[in-house]
Design a protein around this motif. Structure first.
Motif, mmCIF file in Angstrom:
data_model
loop_
_atom_site.group_PDB
_atom_site.id
_atom_site.type_symbol
_atom_site.label_atom_id
_atom_site.label_comp_id
_atom_site.label_asym_id
_atom_site.label_seq_id
_atom_site.Cartn_x
_atom_site.Cartn_y
_atom_site.Cartn_z
ATOM 1 N N GLU A 124 82.596 50.179 61.941
ATOM 2 C CA GLU A 124 81.709 51.114 61.246
ATOM 3 C C GLU A 124 80.245 50.736 61.464
ATOM 4 O OE1 GLU A 124 82.817 51.447 57.120
ATOM 5 O OE2 GLU A 124 84.907 51.838 57.636
ATOM 6 N N VAL A 125 79.954 49.453 61.400
ATOM 7 C CA VAL A 125 78.581 48.981 61.629
ATOM 8 C C VAL A 125 78.164 49.275 63.069
ATOM 9 C CG1 VAL A 125 77.095 46.930 61.740
ATOM 10 C CG2 VAL A 125 78.680 47.222 59.825
ATOM 11 N N LYS A 126 79.049 49.017 64.009
ATOM 12 C CA LYS A 126 78.755 49.278 65.429
ATOM 13 C C LYS A 126 78.490 50.764 65.655
ATOM 14 C CE LYS A 126 78.807 48.563 69.969
ATOM 15 N NZ LYS A 126 77.522 48.646 70.610
ATOM 16 N N ASN A 127 79.312 51.618 65.068
ATOM 17 C CA ASN A 127 79.117 53.064 65.215
ATOM 18 C C ASN A 127 77.793 53.513 64.596
ATOM 19 O OD1 ASN A 127 81.536 53.351 66.593
ATOM 20 N ND2 ASN A 127 82.693 53.904 64.767
ATOM 21 N N ALA A 128 77.454 52.964 63.448
ATOM 22 C CA ALA A 128 76.183 53.304 62.799
ATOM 23 C C ALA A 128 75.010 52.842 63.662
ATOM 24 C CB ALA A 128 76.110 52.666 61.415
ATOM 25 N N TYR A 129 75.118 51.659 64.239
ATOM 26 C CA TYR A 129 74.074 51.145 65.128
ATOM 27 C C TYR A 129 73.903 52.065 66.335
ATOM 28 C CZ TYR A 129 71.993 48.373 68.865
ATOM 29 O OH TYR A 129 71.214 47.957 69.922
ATOM 30 N N ASP A 130 75.012 52.426 66.976
ATOM 31 C CA ASP A 130 74.946 53.292 68.155
ATOM 32 C C ASP A 130 74.323 54.647 67.818
ATOM 33 O OD1 ASP A 130 76.035 51.362 69.820
ATOM 34 O OD2 ASP A 130 78.081 52.147 69.650
#
Length: 148
Positions: A124-130
């Motif tokens: 979820e954090v990775k997707n938000a960052y992207d």
């Protein structure tokens, strides 16, 4: 002699049993809550974001300063080369940030696994960052295209 061996074996067994219990209690005491872990890595991501946003602002200011350092009659002819130069540097900066994000997310995932927590939050954090990175890129490119 046999009695001494039995007593020694008994004592070793007790040490192993109680040692295991004490070690387990120690592990449980040292186990971080999921909230603590998430807060730690949220702070790391926020610090990284702040650091790279500052670097990006500095890069933009450097590009503007270089652009305005040319006489007005030369600026138009310099736009393309300067744009490409600073786009390349921005891409390098983005790559460095991506490397740091990946490192932090690997640590985050490991910490969650080490404490027996689900790791879905890392994705979820990775997707938000992207998503945020993509939106910021679009915003900056739009500003650059509208620059006079």
């Amino acid at each position: 002699m046999r009695t001494k061996i039995l007593i020694l074996a008994f004592l070793i067994g007790i040490v192993l049993i109680y040692g295991g219990i004490f070690n387990k209690e120690k592990e449980e005491i040292e186990k971080e809550t999921i909230e603590e872990i998430i807060n730690t890595y949220t702070n790391k991501m926020e610090d990284l974001k702040s650091s790279f946003e500052t670097k990006l602002v500095n890069l933009i200011e450097e590009a503007k300063a270089e652009y305005y350092s040319y006489p007005e009659e030369e600026r138009e002819s310099k736009k393309m080369s300067l744009g490409l130069k600073y786009l390349r540097r921005a891409n390098e900066l983005e790559g460095m940030c991506d490397v740091e994000v990946d490192r932090i997310l690997r640590e985050f995932k490991k910490k969650l696994k080490d404490n027996d927590y689900d790791t879905h939050v890392v994705l979820e954090v990775k997707n938000a960052y992207d998503k945020e990175k993509s939106e910021k890129r679009k915003e900056l490119l739009q500003k650059a295209l509208n620059m006079e």
